[in-house]
Motif scaffolding. Structure first.
Motif, PDB file in Angstrom:
ATOM      1  N   PRO A   1       0.936  -1.162  -0.056  1.00  0.00           N
ATOM      2  CA  PRO A   1      -0.123   0.043  -0.081  1.00  0.00           C
ATOM      3  C   PRO A   1       0.926   1.281  -0.039  1.00  0.00           C
ATOM      4  N   TRP A   2       0.320   2.295  -0.690  1.00  0.00           N
ATOM      5  CA  TRP A   2       1.012   3.731  -0.890  1.00  0.00           C
ATOM      6  C   TRP A   2       1.376   4.027   0.569  1.00  0.00           C
ATOM      7  N   GLN A   3       0.476   3.799   1.463  1.00  0.00           N
ATOM      8  CA  GLN A   3       0.541   4.499   2.929  1.00  0.00           C
ATOM      9  C   GLN A   3       1.736   4.016   3.501  1.00  0.00           C
ATOM     10  N   ASP A   4       1.998   2.617   3.288  1.00  0.00           N
ATOM     11  CA  ASP A   4       3.229   1.853   3.975  1.00  0.00           C
ATOM     12  C   ASP A   4       4.564   2.457   3.189  1.00  0.00           C
ATOM     13  N   GLN A   5       4.214   2.587   2.029  1.00  0.00           N
ATOM     14  CA  GLN A   5       5.566   3.054   1.303  1.00  0.00           C
ATOM     15  C   GLN A   5       5.933   4.598   1.714  1.00  0.00           C
ATOM     16  N   LEU A   6       4.824   5.539   1.815  1.00  0.00           N
ATOM     17  CA  LEU A   6       5.212   6.908   2.051  1.00  0.00           C
ATOM     18  C   LEU A   6       5.831   6.820   3.566  1.00  0.00           C
ATOM     19  N   ARG A   7       5.264   5.817   4.328  1.00  0.00           N
ATOM     20  CA  ARG A   7       5.750   5.982   5.833  1.00  0.00           C
ATOM     21  C   ARG A   7       7.223   5.631   5.805  1.00  0.00           C
ATOM     22  N   ALA A   8       7.552   4.466   4.875  1.00  0.00           N
ATOM     23  CA  ALA A   8       9.153   4.101   4.776  1.00  0.00           C
ATOM     24  C   ALA A   8       9.858   5.157   4.139  1.00  0.00           C
ATOM     25  N   LEU A   9       9.187   6.019   3.161  1.00  0.00           N
ATOM     26  CA  LEU A   9       9.959   7.014   2.528  1.00  0.00           C
ATOM     27  C   LEU A   9      10.323   8.316   3.615  1.00  0.00           C
ATOM     28  N   ALA A  10       9.252   8.493   4.329  1.00  0.00           N
ATOM     29  CA  ALA A  10       9.420   9.559   5.473  1.00  0.00           C
ATOM     30  C   ALA A  10      10.580   9.302   6.200  1.00  0.00           C
ATOM     31  N   HIS A  11      10.551   7.768   7.004  1.00  0.00           N
ATOM     32  CA  HIS A  11      11.459   7.509   7.823  1.00  0.00           C
ATOM     33  C   HIS A  11      12.915   7.573   7.202  1.00  0.00           C
ATOM     34  N   ALA A  12      12.860   7.240   5.982  1.00  0.00           N
ATOM     35  CA  ALA A  12      14.515   7.175   5.072  1.00  0.00           C
ATOM     36  C   ALA A  12      14.906   8.566   5.259  1.00  0.00           C
ATOM     37  N   TYR A  13      14.064   9.646   4.822  1.00  0.00           N
ATOM     38  CA  TYR A  13      14.227  10.913   4.690  1.00  0.00           C
ATOM     39  C   TYR A  13      14.609  11.493   6.014  1.00  0.00           C
ATOM     40  N   ARG A  14      13.959  11.059   7.035  1.00  0.00           N
ATOM     41  CA  ARG A  14      14.399  11.691   8.505  1.00  0.00           C
ATOM     42  C   ARG A  14      15.601  10.886   9.006  1.00  0.00           C
TER      43      ARG A  14
ATOM     44  N   ARG B   1       6.375   8.644  -7.333  1.00  0.00           N
ATOM     45  CA  ARG B   1       5.650   7.257  -7.582  1.00  0.00           C
ATOM     46  C   ARG B   1       4.477   7.079  -6.455  1.00  0.00           C
ATOM     47  N   ILE B   2       4.929   7.527  -5.262  1.00  0.00           N
ATOM     48  CA  ILE B   2       3.923   7.009  -4.232  1.00  0.00           C
ATOM     49  C   ILE B   2       2.901   8.183  -4.260  1.00  0.00           C
ATOM     50  N   LEU B   3       3.336   9.294  -4.356  1.00  0.00           N
ATOM     51  CA  LEU B   3       2.056  10.252  -4.594  1.00  0.00           C
ATOM     52  C   LEU B   3       1.128  10.023  -5.541  1.00  0.00           C
ATOM     53  N   VAL B   4       1.589   9.491  -7.027  1.00  0.00           N
ATOM     54  CA  VAL B   4       0.720   9.085  -7.847  1.00  0.00           C
ATOM     55  C   VAL B   4      -0.083   7.912  -7.419  1.00  0.00           C
ATOM     56  N   ALA B   5       0.378   7.035  -6.697  1.00  0.00           N
ATOM     57  CA  ALA B   5      -0.108   5.749  -6.316  1.00  0.00           C
ATOM     58  C   ALA B   5      -1.318   6.249  -5.290  1.00  0.00           C
TER      59      ALA B   5
ATOM     60  N   THR C   1       6.102  12.312  17.718  1.00  0.00           N
ATOM     61  CA  THR C   1       5.705  13.278  17.081  1.00  0.00           C
ATOM     62  C   THR C   1       5.884  13.214  15.545  1.00  0.00           C
ATOM     63  N   PHE C   2       6.950  12.561  15.359  1.00  0.00           N
ATOM     64  CA  PHE C   2       6.990  12.292  13.690  1.00  0.00           C
ATOM     65  C   PHE C   2       5.808  11.283  13.258  1.00  0.00           C
ATOM     66  N   GLU C   3       5.720  10.176  14.042  1.00  0.00           N
ATOM     67  CA  GLU C   3       4.805   9.492  13.718  1.00  0.00           C
ATOM     68  C   GLU C   3       3.328  10.006  13.459  1.00  0.00           C
ATOM     69  N   VAL C   4       3.090  10.803  14.762  1.00  0.00           N
ATOM     70  CA  VAL C   4       1.793  11.580  14.321  1.00  0.00           C
ATOM     71  C   VAL C   4       1.795  12.547  13.081  1.00  0.00           C
TER      72      VAL C   4
ATOM     73  N   LEU D   1      -0.840  12.276   9.848  1.00  0.00           N
ATOM     74  CA  LEU D   1      -1.561  13.425   9.421  1.00  0.00           C
ATOM     75  C   LEU D   1      -1.316  13.606   7.789  1.00  0.00           C
ATOM     76  N   ILE D   2      -0.113  13.267   7.446  1.00  0.00           N
ATOM     77  CA  ILE D   2       0.190  13.288   5.888  1.00  0.00           C
ATOM     78  C   ILE D   2      -0.792  12.468   5.280  1.00  0.00           C
ATOM     79  N   ILE D   3      -0.653  11.231   5.780  1.00  0.00           N
ATOM     80  CA  ILE D   3      -1.391  10.158   5.042  1.00  0.00           C
ATOM     81  C   ILE D   3      -2.834  10.368   4.979  1.00  0.00           C
ATOM     82  N   ALA D   4      -3.263  10.690   6.174  1.00  0.00           N
ATOM     83  CA  ALA D   4      -4.822  10.940   6.400  1.00  0.00           C
ATOM     84  C   ALA D   4      -5.183  12.136   5.351  1.00  0.00           C
ATOM     85  N   SER D   5      -4.295  13.122   5.307  1.00  0.00           N
ATOM     86  CA  SER D   5      -4.919  14.221   4.371  1.00  0.00           C
ATOM     87  C   SER D   5      -4.874  13.848   2.791  1.00  0.00           C
TER      88      SER D   5
END
Length: 193
Positions: free
Chosen positions: A79-92, A124-128, A174-177, A181-185
């Motif tokens: 799911p794109w949500q899981d991929q976005l979460r992984a990308l956010a953690h990689a960036y952080r 790619r994730i944003l398109v998904a 705080t980062f998880e919240v 929020l990004i995923i929910a929006s």
């Protein structure tokens, strides 16, 4: 490839970027100079210019090195949500591993290569997630600005200072919240049916 009489071995771009990153992590970007880097590598400073044209070029190469080490989410059908979460953690993880470089790059955006793999995966994730092509650039910029602000606040200790007043200092929570929020929006704005 330039060969140093002192070293006896050819100097490589990868070696230069790795040494520069080490120096940045130790003393900060402002303390990095071609002379200090050359001394660290035991070469004549002019030897460096066979591989990099300037300090800005050096920093671009260091950023490419750091980007190449990121654990980016694969396009594996998850799911794109899981991929976005992984990308956010990689960036952080860049800010956590290399705070001086991260703060410098985000205050000098000309150093960033926005055509690298990180940005390809992000698009790619944003398109998904259902972001239409005509909104992709704006969405990407808004989310990057949000995350940069959050991570910058964390890196300079602002979030910790805020949390101390409230008895909460867990930057990870705080980062998880923020990611939630990004995923929910994105789900609310671009849900696919």
């Amino acid at each position: 490839m330039a060969v140093s009489a002192r070293r006896g071995l050819p100097l490589t771009s990868e070696e230069i970027y790795a040494a520069a990153l080490r120096l940045i992590d130790t003393a900060g970007v402002d303390a990095l100079s071609m002379r200090k880097l050359a001394a660290d590598l035991d070469v004549n400073p002019m030897s460096l210019y066979h591989h990099v044209e300037s300090k800005t070029g050096l920093l671009r190469g260091v950023c490419r090195l750091v980007d190449s080490r990121l654990q980016l989410p694969p396009d594996d059908g998850s799911p794109w949500q899981d991929q976005l979460r992984a990308l956010a953690h990689a960036y952080r993880s860049i800010a956590q591993s290399h705070p001086s470089l991260w703060l410098h790059v985000n205050s000098h955006p000309g150093v960033i290569d926005q055509k690298g793999e990180l940005w390809t995966v992000y698009n790619r994730i944003l398109v998904a997630a259902g972001v239409p092509f005509d909104e992709l650039a704006h969405t990407r910029k808004a989310l990057v600005a949000f995350v940069i602000g959050l991570i910058s606040s964390e890196t300079i200790g602002f979030l910790q200072a805020l949390g101390e007043e409230e008895g909460e200092t867990d930057a990870d929570a705080t980062f998880e919240v923020a990611v939630d929020l990004i995923i929910a929006s994105l789900e609310a704005r671009h849900s696919r049916t």
